[in-house]
Design a protein around this motif. Structure first.
Motif, PDB file in Angstrom:
ATOM      1  N   MET A  14      76.038  -8.591 -60.775  1.00  0.00           N
ATOM      2  CA  MET A  14      77.295  -7.876 -61.027  1.00  0.00           C
ATOM      3  C   MET A  14      78.399  -8.905 -61.280  1.00  0.00           C
ATOM      4  N   LYS A  18      77.853  -9.018 -68.395  1.00  0.00           N
ATOM      5  CA  LYS A  18      76.843  -8.399 -69.264  1.00  0.00           C
ATOM      6  C   LYS A  18      77.457  -7.371 -70.226  1.00  0.00           C
ATOM      7  N   ASP A  37      74.510   1.376 -67.449  1.00  0.00           N
ATOM      8  CA  ASP A  37      75.337   2.109 -66.483  1.00  0.00           C
ATOM      9  C   ASP A  37      76.116   3.235 -67.168  1.00  0.00           C
ATOM     10  N   ILE A  48      78.724   5.941 -61.079  1.00  0.00           N
ATOM     11  CA  ILE A  48      77.635   5.247 -60.376  1.00  0.00           C
ATOM     12  C   ILE A  48      77.865   5.337 -58.860  1.00  0.00           C
ATOM     13  N   PHE A  60      69.061   6.630 -57.746  1.00  0.00           N
ATOM     14  CA  PHE A  60      69.673   5.822 -58.803  1.00  0.00           C
ATOM     15  C   PHE A  60      68.641   4.895 -59.442  1.00  0.00           C
ATOM     16  N   ARG A  61      67.813   4.254 -58.613  1.00  0.00           N
ATOM     17  CA  ARG A  61      66.835   3.292 -59.158  1.00  0.00           C
ATOM     18  C   ARG A  61      65.809   3.984 -60.050  1.00  0.00           C
ATOM     19  N   GLY A  83      72.132  -2.985 -65.630  1.00  0.00           N
ATOM     20  CA  GLY A  83      72.815  -3.110 -64.349  1.00  0.00           C
ATOM     21  C   GLY A  83      72.172  -4.281 -63.598  1.00  0.00           C
ATOM     22  N   GLY A  84      72.923  -4.896 -62.691  1.00  0.00           N
ATOM     23  CA  GLY A  84      72.435  -6.101 -62.008  1.00  0.00           C
ATOM     24  C   GLY A  84      71.112  -5.945 -61.277  1.00  0.00           C
ATOM     25  N   GLY A  85      70.783  -4.703 -60.864  1.00  0.00           N
ATOM     26  CA  GLY A  85      69.547  -4.508 -60.103  1.00  0.00           C
ATOM     27  C   GLY A  85      68.368  -4.074 -60.975  1.00  0.00           C
ATOM     28  N   ARG A 122      82.002  -0.433 -57.871  1.00  0.00           N
ATOM     29  CA  ARG A 122      80.616  -0.855 -57.638  1.00  0.00           C
ATOM     30  C   ARG A 122      80.214  -0.514 -56.198  1.00  0.00           C
ATOM     31  N   PRO A 123      79.308   0.454 -56.047  1.00  0.00           N
ATOM     32  CA  PRO A 123      79.007   0.960 -54.704  1.00  0.00           C
ATOM     33  C   PRO A 123      78.480  -0.095 -53.728  1.00  0.00           C
ATOM     34  N   LEU A 124      77.757  -1.097 -54.230  1.00  0.00           N
ATOM     35  CA  LEU A 124      77.185  -2.086 -53.304  1.00  0.00           C
ATOM     36  C   LEU A 124      78.234  -3.073 -52.797  1.00  0.00           C
ATOM     37  N   ARG A 144      67.238 -12.218 -55.928  1.00  0.00           N
ATOM     38  CA  ARG A 144      67.141 -11.758 -57.320  1.00  0.00           C
ATOM     39  C   ARG A 144      66.935 -12.885 -58.312  1.00  0.00           C
TER      40      ARG A 144
END
Ligand code: S3P
Length: 177
Positions: A14, A18, A37, A48, A60-61, A83-85, A122-124, A144
């Protein structure tokens, strides 16, 4: 300059740029931009953050994985901003490697912290203090990065977005096997 050949996929943490770089690349290459996203938000008719809060990360995943596969299976060569994940769940990276020319936008931890601290979208990240976020970036990036580094190209991404996009275009012709 229009594009033939495979999709270009941008991966990274994140705040690594990107979406911004994806937009510039798609303009320069005159090809569609698939911002994952944005597609998820439109499809679910929810932000999100709301998806994470109301339906949970697992949901979500699953959607993220579907959207990634659809994007990679689309016929027209596109720039796909993930997305970053996305590469790190449900076999995402293996799929990216099979179906695209991929770029890891590598940005140092301090720079990432500056870019995402206080971000409410960003939820995380959104409920973390600066110190908690520092710890989160440290631990998450450590896990990661082994996946991100499998990308076809690793690009230092702390320059101006226009210059990074330019470098990516040059390198997209030289896919490492
Ligand atoms: C996430 C990154 C976000 C978004 C979601 C989860 C992650 O995308 O997909 O909040 O797990 O790193 P960006 O990398 O575009 O912020």
């Amino acid at each position: 300059m229009s594009r033939t050949g495979s999709h270009i996929v941008l991966i990274g943490f994140m705040g690594s740029g990107k979406s911004t770089i994806g937009r510039l690349l798609a303009e320069r290459l005159e090809c569609p931009l698939l911002d994952m996203d944005e597609i998820i938000t439109e499809r679910e008719k929810m932000s999100i953050t709301d998806i994470f809060e109301k339906k949970g990360e697992h949901y979500f995943r699953k959607i993220e994985s579907q959207v990634l596969q659809e994007a990679l299976n689309s016929h027209e060569p596109s720039v796909i901003s993930t997305g970053g994940g996305a590469p790190c769940h449900l076999g995402g990276m293996a799929y990216i490697l099979r179906k695209s020319d991929s770029f890891y936008l590598k940005v140092g931890r301090d720079r990432l912290l500056q870019r995402i601290v206080g971000d409410r979208s960003r939820p995380l990240v959104k409920n973390k203090t600066k110190q908690e976020l520092q710890q989160f970036i440290h631990e998450t990036l450590k896990k990661r990065e082994t996946i991100y580094k499998r990308a076809n190209h690793i690009v230092a991404a702390f320059d101006r977005p226009e210059r990074i996009a330019e470098r990516l275009i040059k390198r997209s012709h030289k896919k490492k096997v």
